[in-house]
Design a protein around this motif. Structure first.
Motif, PDB file in Angstrom:
ATOM      1  N   GLY A 207       0.824  -1.209   0.000  1.00 40.10           N
ATOM      2  CA  GLY A 207       0.000   0.000   0.000  1.00 40.10           C
ATOM      3  C   GLY A 207       0.852   1.250   0.000  1.00 40.10           C
ATOM      4  N   GLY A 208       0.633   2.130  -0.978  1.00 40.74           N
ATOM      5  CA  GLY A 208       1.366   3.395  -1.036  1.00 40.74           C
ATOM      6  C   GLY A 208       0.755   4.407  -0.094  1.00 40.74           C
ATOM      7  N   PRO A 209       1.296   5.629  -0.079  1.00 38.66           N
ATOM      8  CA  PRO A 209       0.805   6.637   0.850  1.00 38.66           C
ATOM      9  C   PRO A 209      -0.624   7.066   0.555  1.00 38.66           C
ATOM     10  CG  PRO A 209       2.369   7.578  -0.721  1.00 38.66           C
ATOM     11  CD  PRO A 209       2.410   6.103  -0.879  1.00 38.66           C
ATOM     12  N   ASN A 276      10.163   4.955 -11.956  1.00 43.47           N
ATOM     13  CA  ASN A 276      10.663   6.213 -11.401  1.00 43.47           C
ATOM     14  C   ASN A 276      12.173   6.194 -11.198  1.00 43.47           C
ATOM     15  OD1 ASN A 276       8.122   7.558 -11.157  1.00 43.47           O
ATOM     16  ND2 ASN A 276       7.653   6.272  -9.400  1.00 43.47           N
ATOM     17  N   PHE A 277      12.773   4.997 -11.237  1.00 40.27           N
ATOM     18  CA  PHE A 277      14.225   4.899 -11.181  1.00 40.27           C
ATOM     19  C   PHE A 277      14.757   5.088 -12.604  1.00 40.27           C
ATOM     20  CE2 PHE A 277      13.327   3.193  -7.118  1.00 40.27           C
ATOM     21  CZ  PHE A 277      14.497   3.183  -6.368  1.00 40.27           C
ATOM     22  N   THR A 278      15.390   6.217 -12.863  1.00 40.61           N
ATOM     23  CA  THR A 278      15.962   6.478 -14.178  1.00 40.61           C
ATOM     24  C   THR A 278      17.479   6.588 -14.043  1.00 40.61           C
ATOM     25  OG1 THR A 278      15.709   8.886 -13.959  1.00 40.61           O
ATOM     26  CG2 THR A 278      13.872   7.650 -14.946  1.00 40.61           C
ATOM     27  N   PRO A 434      18.839  11.739  -9.748  1.00 44.44           N
ATOM     28  CA  PRO A 434      17.975  12.341  -8.724  1.00 44.44           C
ATOM     29  C   PRO A 434      17.035  13.366  -9.351  1.00 44.44           C
ATOM     30  CG  PRO A 434      20.125  13.387  -8.675  1.00 44.44           C
ATOM     31  CD  PRO A 434      20.199  12.315  -9.740  1.00 44.44           C
ATOM     32  N   SER A 435      16.106  12.895 -10.141  1.00 46.33           N
ATOM     33  CA  SER A 435      15.191  13.787 -10.844  1.00 46.33           C
ATOM     34  C   SER A 435      14.241  14.442  -9.854  1.00 46.33           C
ATOM     35  CB  SER A 435      14.411  13.007 -11.908  1.00 46.33           C
ATOM     36  OG  SER A 435      13.791  11.868 -11.332  1.00 46.33           O
ATOM     37  N   PRO A 436      13.627  15.563 -10.229  1.00 49.77           N
ATOM     38  CA  PRO A 436      12.730  16.263  -9.299  1.00 49.77           C
ATOM     39  C   PRO A 436      11.653  15.339  -8.744  1.00 49.77           C
ATOM     40  CG  PRO A 436      13.217  17.669 -11.179  1.00 49.77           C
ATOM     41  CD  PRO A 436      13.819  16.322 -11.485  1.00 49.77           C
ATOM     42  N   GLY A 437      11.508  15.355  -7.423  1.00 51.38           N
ATOM     43  CA  GLY A 437      10.501  14.555  -6.737  1.00 51.38           C
ATOM     44  C   GLY A 437      10.933  13.154  -6.370  1.00 51.38           C
ATOM     45  N   ALA A 443       8.626   6.056  -4.557  1.00 56.19           N
ATOM     46  CA  ALA A 443       9.362   4.939  -5.175  1.00 56.19           C
ATOM     47  C   ALA A 443      10.591   4.568  -4.359  1.00 56.19           C
ATOM     48  CB  ALA A 443       9.755   5.303  -6.603  1.00 56.19           C
ATOM     49  N   ARG A 444      11.354   5.551  -3.925  1.00 54.49           N
ATOM     50  CA  ARG A 444      12.570   5.251  -3.177  1.00 54.49           C
ATOM     51  C   ARG A 444      12.234   4.622  -1.827  1.00 54.49           C
ATOM     52  NH1 ARG A 444      16.772   7.314  -0.158  1.00 54.49           N
ATOM     53  NH2 ARG A 444      15.587   9.090   0.609  1.00 54.49           N
ATOM     54  N   ARG A 445      11.139   5.054  -1.230  1.00 51.26           N
ATOM     55  CA  ARG A 445      10.731   4.466   0.055  1.00 51.26           C
ATOM     56  C   ARG A 445      10.345   3.002  -0.121  1.00 51.26           C
ATOM     57  NH1 ARG A 445       6.041   3.231   2.202  1.00 51.26           N
ATOM     58  NH2 ARG A 445       4.874   4.241   0.525  1.00 51.26           N
TER      59      ARG A 445
END
Length: 496
Positions: A207-209, A276-278, A434-437, A443-445
């Protein structure tokens, strides 16, 4: 290694945000004779803006004493030691270019300086970098002390592997499949491979935020059940020397590789947030020389350890990813390594040096006229990563040979006459962006969550920036989690 990192962490905590000597005197990168009064004013604005962000000041809403009372840095290494609040999240959502404009920093020279710094560390330009990551580049670096060796980080790798023993390290072994297994059969007497559909379901159940409380709780319970049932993993690898494939059964797996490759290794692992990981494409070229190049025209000094050609025309045309970032010279690095052992390292960490790097005292000072290797590097930050990778596929070795020599020729007119050989390495996914946001995004969490309680993750891309300290931090965390899981105790060093 633990003693070294503790010393580094202590030095960082004692320093003040934004006070690194390089920020006070950026002449090491910027040509001083080109700095105008307007540029100097914008450099002062940059220092002040970094200091405000580091102290948590601005707009009268934050007080310095309150920030210091937190006893934590707003921009720390490892990144997850940083203070995270609404201000940090808002800064992360903004691009570095927008932040500079907000702070009134419009000098082309100063903006080039900041973008160079971001390309050099992150492989990204001003508009593709989180403003929080940009400030972190400046605010988290509070010492100019360096630890260097002629073979780079190889000396540390050799020490760590020698402590383990050769029988416990298998090199030349390409892992291509990791398959979690769970107990099966009467009384759990056997094991079965967890199918790709089950792995996909377990990953998507998190579950996401934005999930409802009931959904998050249900997902958490489902994952817990899967984790209890998972008993280990089958790891298959290819011996690159013999071509033999071997499968071993592991109780736990630490996946210490960039996350973008996990979907090709773990069947069914394709979480929706993985996009989201680029990753920034880089090119590194080693130019073998008859001898080190002469100093540039009118420069009057030899190449530095890490040299930069300021805004040089080079050999990169528009649409080819951007010009060179810089280059290193092995002869200079060897000399600096000897100097390092005679300086702060021998004074503060002499015993550690003797343990980790006993051969340092045997390294001779380079003669200056013998063979040398110049290593050129660049990030293709002017192109979107997918476009850059497609473009890279179309370029032959001869393109990079000609481009590298053309860019270096701006500073060293004799480079073509000295060159014996050019080796080119294309790194299509060199480092996380480390793109904006992204730094304080979801995603990182979610990327740190173990898969079925069996696969633990350890790589610097989980921090959003490619720093060796971040790699150490995640490796330590993963090792401690596995120790705690399997033995109920941990040899925690208290670092991370």
């Amino acid at each position: 290694a633990s003693a070294l990192l503790r010393a580094s962490a202590a030095a960082a905590q004692a320093a003040k945000p934004g006070q690194g000597a390089w920020l006070r005197t950026p002449e090491g990168v910027l040509p001083a004779h080109l700095v105008t009064p307007a540029d100097a004013r914008d450099l002062a604005r940059l220092r002040a803006a970094v200091r405000r962000e580091g102290d948590g000041l601005g707009g009268g809403d934050y007080e310095l004493e309150a920030a210091r009372a937190l006893r934590r840095s707003r921009f720390a290494i490892p990144i997850d030691h940083s203070v995270v609040d609404a201000r940090a999240v808002a800064l992360d959502a903004m691009s570095a270019g927008a932040w500079l404009s907000r702070e009134g920093i419009e000098s082309p020279l100063v903006r080039w300086f900041v973008e160079y710094s971001l390309r050099d560390d992150y492989g990204t330009g001003l508009e593709d970098t989180s403003a929080w990551a940009a400030v972190h580049y400046f605010a988290a670096r509070d010492t100019d002390a360096r630890l260097e060796a002629p073979d780079g980080n190889g000396w540390l790798v050799k020490h760590l592997t020698s402590a383990l023993g050769a029988s416990r390290v298998r090199t030349g072994s390409l892992v291509f499949r990791v398959q979690p297994v769970r107990a099966s059969g009467p009384g759990g007497s056997g094991e079965e491979v967890v199918g790709a559909d089950s792995i996909a379901a377990a990953v998507s159940a998190r579950g996401g935020p934005g999930a409802a409380a009931g959904e998050a709780a249900s997902a958490g319970q489902g994952q817990a059940a899967d984790a209890r049932a998972a008993s280990g993993a089958l790891v298959s690898y290819l011996d690159t020397a013999t071509g033999q494939v071997t499968t071993i059964r592991a109780r736990r797996v630490i996946y210490a590789a960039p996350r973008f490759g996990a979907k090709h290794v773990i069947p069914g692992y394709a979480p929706d947030w993985l996009g989201n990981f680029t990753y920034a494409p880089w090119v590194v070229a080693s130019v073998h020389l008859r001898r080190p190049p002469r100093a540039g025209k009118g420069e009057g000094r030899a190449p530095a350890c890490d040299s930069v050609i300021y805004n040089g025309p080079g050999g990169a045309a528009a649409g080819e990813g951007g010009g060179a970032l810089g280059y290193t010279l092995t002869a200079v690095q060897q000399a600096r390594a000897v100097t390092a052992q005679q300086g702060w390292l021998s004074r503060g960490l002499g015993a550690l040096r003797s343990l980790l790097w006993p051969q340092a005292s045997a390294i001779p000072s380079p003669a200056g006229e013998g063979p040398a290797v110049l290593t050129y590097y660049t990030a293709l930050s002017e192109l979107a990563p997918p476009d850059a990778r497609q473009w890279l596929l179309r370029q032959p070795w001869s393109y990079w040979r000609d481009r590298v020599l053309a860019e270096l020729e701006v500073a060293h007119a004799d480079i073509r006459a000295l060159a014996l050989r050019v080796d080119v390495m294309v790194l299509a996914h060199a480092m996380v962006r480390p793109s904006p946001g992204f730094i304080w995004g979801d995603a990182r969490r979610r990327a740190r969550e173990p898969l079925l309680g069996v696969v633990h993750w350890a790589h610097s891309d989980m921090s959003g920036v490619s720093l060796v300290e971040e790699a150490f931090a995640w490796g330590s965390r993963a090792a401690e989690a596995v120790l705690l899981d399997l033995t109920g105790s941990t040899a925690r060093a208290g670092l991370f």
